[in-house]
Design an enzyme around this catalytic site. Structure first.
Site, short mmCIF file in Angstrom:
data_model
loop_
_atom_site.label_atom_id
_atom_site.label_comp_id
_atom_site.label_asym_id
_atom_site.label_seq_id
_atom_site.Cartn_x
_atom_site.Cartn_y
_atom_site.Cartn_z
N LYS A 218 10.16 -4.42 -12.69
CA LYS A 218 11.50 -3.67 -11.91
C LYS A 218 11.38 -4.03 -10.21
O LYS A 218 10.30 -3.85 -9.16
CB LYS A 218 11.02 -2.15 -11.79
CG LYS A 218 12.50 -1.95 -12.19
CD LYS A 218 12.78 -0.67 -11.60
CE LYS A 218 11.97 -0.35 -10.05
NZ LYS A 218 13.35 -0.64 -8.50
N GLU B 184 -0.81 -1.33 -4.06
CA GLU B 184 -0.35 -2.26 -2.25
C GLU B 184 0.45 -1.50 -1.76
O GLU B 184 2.00 -1.54 -2.31
CB GLU B 184 0.28 -3.77 -2.32
CG GLU B 184 -1.07 -4.73 -3.37
CD GLU B 184 -2.15 -4.65 -2.13
OE1 GLU B 184 -1.95 -4.74 -1.27
OE2 GLU B 184 -3.50 -4.76 -3.21
N CYS C 225 4.26 -5.28 5.45
CA CYS C 225 2.95 -3.83 5.50
C CYS C 225 2.20 -3.75 5.76
O CYS C 225 1.37 -3.29 6.68
CB CYS C 225 2.83 -4.00 3.56
SG CYS C 225 1.84 -5.63 2.98
N GLU D 182 4.03 4.42 9.29
CA GLU D 182 4.93 3.64 9.86
C GLU D 182 5.95 3.59 9.20
O GLU D 182 6.74 4.29 8.81
CB GLU D 182 4.38 2.84 7.60
CG GLU D 182 4.99 1.88 7.46
CD GLU D 182 4.65 0.93 5.70
OE1 GLU D 182 5.27 1.36 5.23
OE2 GLU D 182 3.78 -0.28 5.71
P1 NAD Z 1 9.13 2.23 -2.35
O1 NAD Z 1 8.03 2.77 -2.15
O2 NAD Z 1 10.32 3.70 -2.20
O3 NAD Z 1 10.02 1.09 -3.37
C1 NAD Z 1 9.17 0.51 -3.45
C2 NAD Z 1 9.39 0.26 -5.03
O4 NAD Z 1 9.44 1.05 -6.55
C3 NAD Z 1 10.87 0.10 -5.26
O5 NAD Z 1 10.79 -0.94 -6.63
C4 NAD Z 1 11.60 1.34 -5.94
O6 NAD Z 1 12.93 1.18 -6.95
C5 NAD Z 1 10.60 1.90 -6.78
N1 NAD Z 1 10.38 3.60 -6.94
C6 NAD Z 1 11.20 4.65 -5.61
N2 NAD Z 1 10.92 5.47 -6.32
C7 NAD Z 1 10.02 5.65 -7.66
C8 NAD Z 1 9.86 5.77 -8.20
N3 NAD Z 1 9.69 8.03 -8.20
N4 NAD Z 1 9.02 5.84 -9.37
C9 NAD Z 1 9.06 4.25 -9.40
N5 NAD Z 1 9.11 3.58 -8.89
C10 NAD Z 1 9.75 3.79 -7.94
O7 NAD Z 1 9.51 1.25 -1.06
P2 NAD Z 1 10.17 1.33 0.37
O8 NAD Z 1 10.53 1.66 0.43
O9 NAD Z 1 11.74 0.43 -0.56
O10 NAD Z 1 9.31 -0.21 0.84
C11 NAD Z 1 9.00 -0.15 2.01
C12 NAD Z 1 7.12 -0.01 1.39
O11 NAD Z 1 6.76 -0.94 0.90
C13 NAD Z 1 6.72 0.46 2.93
O12 NAD Z 1 6.24 1.19 3.44
C14 NAD Z 1 5.95 -1.11 2.56
O13 NAD Z 1 4.42 -0.70 3.76
C15 NAD Z 1 5.44 -1.29 1.76
N6 NAD Z 1 4.87 -1.93 0.76
C16 NAD Z 1 3.40 -3.14 1.09
C17 NAD Z 1 2.99 -4.02 0.54
C18 NAD Z 1 2.17 -4.14 0.40
O14 NAD Z 1 1.49 -4.96 -0.12
N7 NAD Z 1 0.73 -3.44 0.68
C19 NAD Z 1 4.65 -5.06 0.86
C20 NAD Z 1 5.77 -4.35 1.31
C21 NAD Z 1 5.90 -3.19 1.16
#
Ligand code: NAD
Length: 498
Positions: free
Chosen positions: A196, A271, A305, A402
């Protein structure tokens, strides 16, 4: 606007048909017909309308992945054949690199050259590394000594078996790379996948699905469901037919996903977010540290991240380093992904722009001073000026939370134990960098830093052979390296009485 970017005929052709998700080797629509839009973040214009998957669509994708897992064409495939398929996929990504880079740049806002020579090249490199693993996954043999069967001729061994159907949920900051991070080890281990992508950046995952098919993977081994997080994502995380959930995204959503997964006892790797410190010791090469600190926070618009979002500089050189980074920030050229002069693109979405600006305002209200930037750029699209905040204290939200944007907080320190305590003083523990050639100090600090990765005189550099992941609230488990592949397996113990 799109005409202005000079997109290739291949990319324009893909965009015209990019209205599908991918289940069982075919482009499909959502059963209930809902859609959502993907945007060009440099102009705010919509570029595609994609199916918004609901629970019934996720059911269909999981059923397809299950059937593919049970299909002898995949289940019984020899490891060297899996290796060849993953190599073929990597070759196809490489052959389509210009198009994938354009789609990524258009949809995410990152520079097209960065997308091509950074993102696409890393995805290829990662898959090629993972292609080596199917033939190297092995168990162990052991000689049992069971006290109540002293005369038995026992033989014990372990097998690594694929965990089954994997639900992979990824964010928007490195869409293709994140997809490769999930698919590579899952396919190497012999799993099948429902991926997804983030709703902000679904395009390259769909092109990737077509390339998976072209590479010769049996239908259903890789499925892509597009849709919103709280609909498609939540349905996948909670699906009882999924054996493992691998999630990259925010800590907040990671916890929801983790709780849903554990209800099904699905295996889990997360992650999550970070607030990584960049620590400059008094002996550091100042020019290298300034450049390194600026790259650590401003690369990918700070949407990384492991972004080096907290700068701690020894007080003897603080002014030089902080002003050096601020001066780089001041001179950065903002623009769209297809302009060669661009040094920083837009943030991925209006929502992310508002979130980042909200943090900056809060920091300034609480007494921080902007050495550079401090607000939105006056132009269309979701731009935020590269920002350096000083006069901060460790309690401020800009220091603790963050931000996931081009915002650096900078402060000075006096001694190593003090800076270690402050570096460790957030809920996160993803990465950290030390800038020094003082081996004694560096070796003193490395074991005392609570982070999954410590860099010395560099930052944000990853290699597929080194495990990557977080301490504390930055996650559970490791991506990359042997650990990643093994996390997509179950260990079966076998005991034979001969
Ligand atoms: P997010 O957590 O909102 O979204 C990430 C993914 O989760 C998306 O595909 C989104 O559609 C899905 N999602 C959202 N709500 C959901 C739910 N209730 N149930 C299941 N899936 C759901 O994150 P974001 O704001 O889109 O992305 C940025 C974040 O991702 C930052 O906090 C960043 O640190 C983190 N990040 C971490 C890494 C890592 O490797 N540790 C890498 C990239 C990004």
């Amino acid at each position: 606007m799109l005409e202005q970017y000079g997109l290739s005929a291949e990319s324009r052709a893909f965009l015209e048909t990019a209205n599908f998700m991918w289940i069982d080797g075919e482009p499909v629509q959502a059963a209930a017909g809902q859609t959502f839009e993907a945007f060009d973040p440099a102009s705010g214009q919509p570029i595609a309308a994609l199916p918004a998957a609901q629970a019934e669509d996720v059911d269909r994708a999981v059923a397809s992945a299950r059937a593919a897992f049970d299909n002898p064409a995949w289940r019984m495939m020899r490891p060297n054949q899996r290796e060849r398929l993953i190599h073929r996929l990597a070759d196809l990504i490489e052959a389509n690199a210009p198009q994938l880079a354009e789609l990524e740049a258009l949809n995410n806002g990152k520079g097209v050259k960065i997308a091509r020579y950074g993102d696409v090249a890393s995805a290829v490199n990662y898959l090629r590394y993972m292609a080596g693993w199917p033939t190297k996954l092995e168990g162990q043999t052991m000689e049992p000594s069971v006290p109540y069967m002293p005369d038995a001729n026992l033989f014990g061994y372990t097998r690594r078996e694929p965990v089954g159907v994997v639900g992979a949920i990824i964010p928007w900051n490195f869409p293709l790379v994140m997809a490769a991070w999930k698919l590579g080890p899952a396919l190497a281990a012999g799993c099948t996948v429902v991926l997804k992508p983030a709703e902000e950046t679904p395009l390259t995952a769909l092109r990737l699905a077509q390339l998976v098919q072209e590479a010769g993977f049996p239908p259903g081994v890789v499925n892509v469901v597009t849709g919103l997080g709280d609909q498609a994502g939540a349905a996948l995380a909670a699906h009882p037919g999924v054996n493992k959930i691998t999630f990259t995204g925010s800590t907040e959503v990671g916890k929801l996903v983790g709780k849903a997964a554990i209800d099904n006892m699905a295996r889990l790797s997360l992650e999550l977010g970070g607030k990584s410190p960049v620590i400059v010791l008094p002996d550091a090469d100042i020019k290298a540290a300034v450049r390194g600190a600026a790259n650590a926070i401003f690369f990918n618009q700070g949407q990384v991240c492991t972004a080096g979002s907290r700068l701690y500089v020894h007080r003897s050189i603080f002014d030089q380093v902080a002003e050096g980074v601020a001066s780089i920030a001041d001179k950065m050229v903002l623009g769209d992904a297809f302009n060669d002069a661009t040094q920083m693109g837009p943030l991925v979405s209006a929502r992310q722009q508002q979130r980042v600006l909200g943090y900056i305002e809060q920091g300034l209200r609480q007494g921080a001073e902007a050495l550079a930037g401090g607000g939105a750029a006056e132009r269309d699209g979701y731009f935020v000026k590269p920002t350096v905040l000083s006069q901060v204290n460790d309690q401020m939200s800009v220091v603790q939370q963050e931000i996931f944007g081009p915002v650096l907080v900078a402060d000075s320190f006096s001694d190593l134990d003090e800076v270690l305590a402050r570096a460790n003083g957030t809920q996160y523990g993803l990465g950290a960098s030390l800038w020094s050639n003082d081996l004694k100090a560096v070796h003193y600090m490395i074991p005392r830093i609570q982070a999954g990765t410590v860099w010395v005189n560099t930052h944000n550099v990853l290699d597929p052979a080194l495990p990557f992941g977080g301490y504390k609230q930055s996650g559970i488990g490791r991506e990359m390296a042997r650990q990643a592949v093994e996390s997509f397996t179950e260990t079966k113990a076998v005991l034979m009485n001969l």
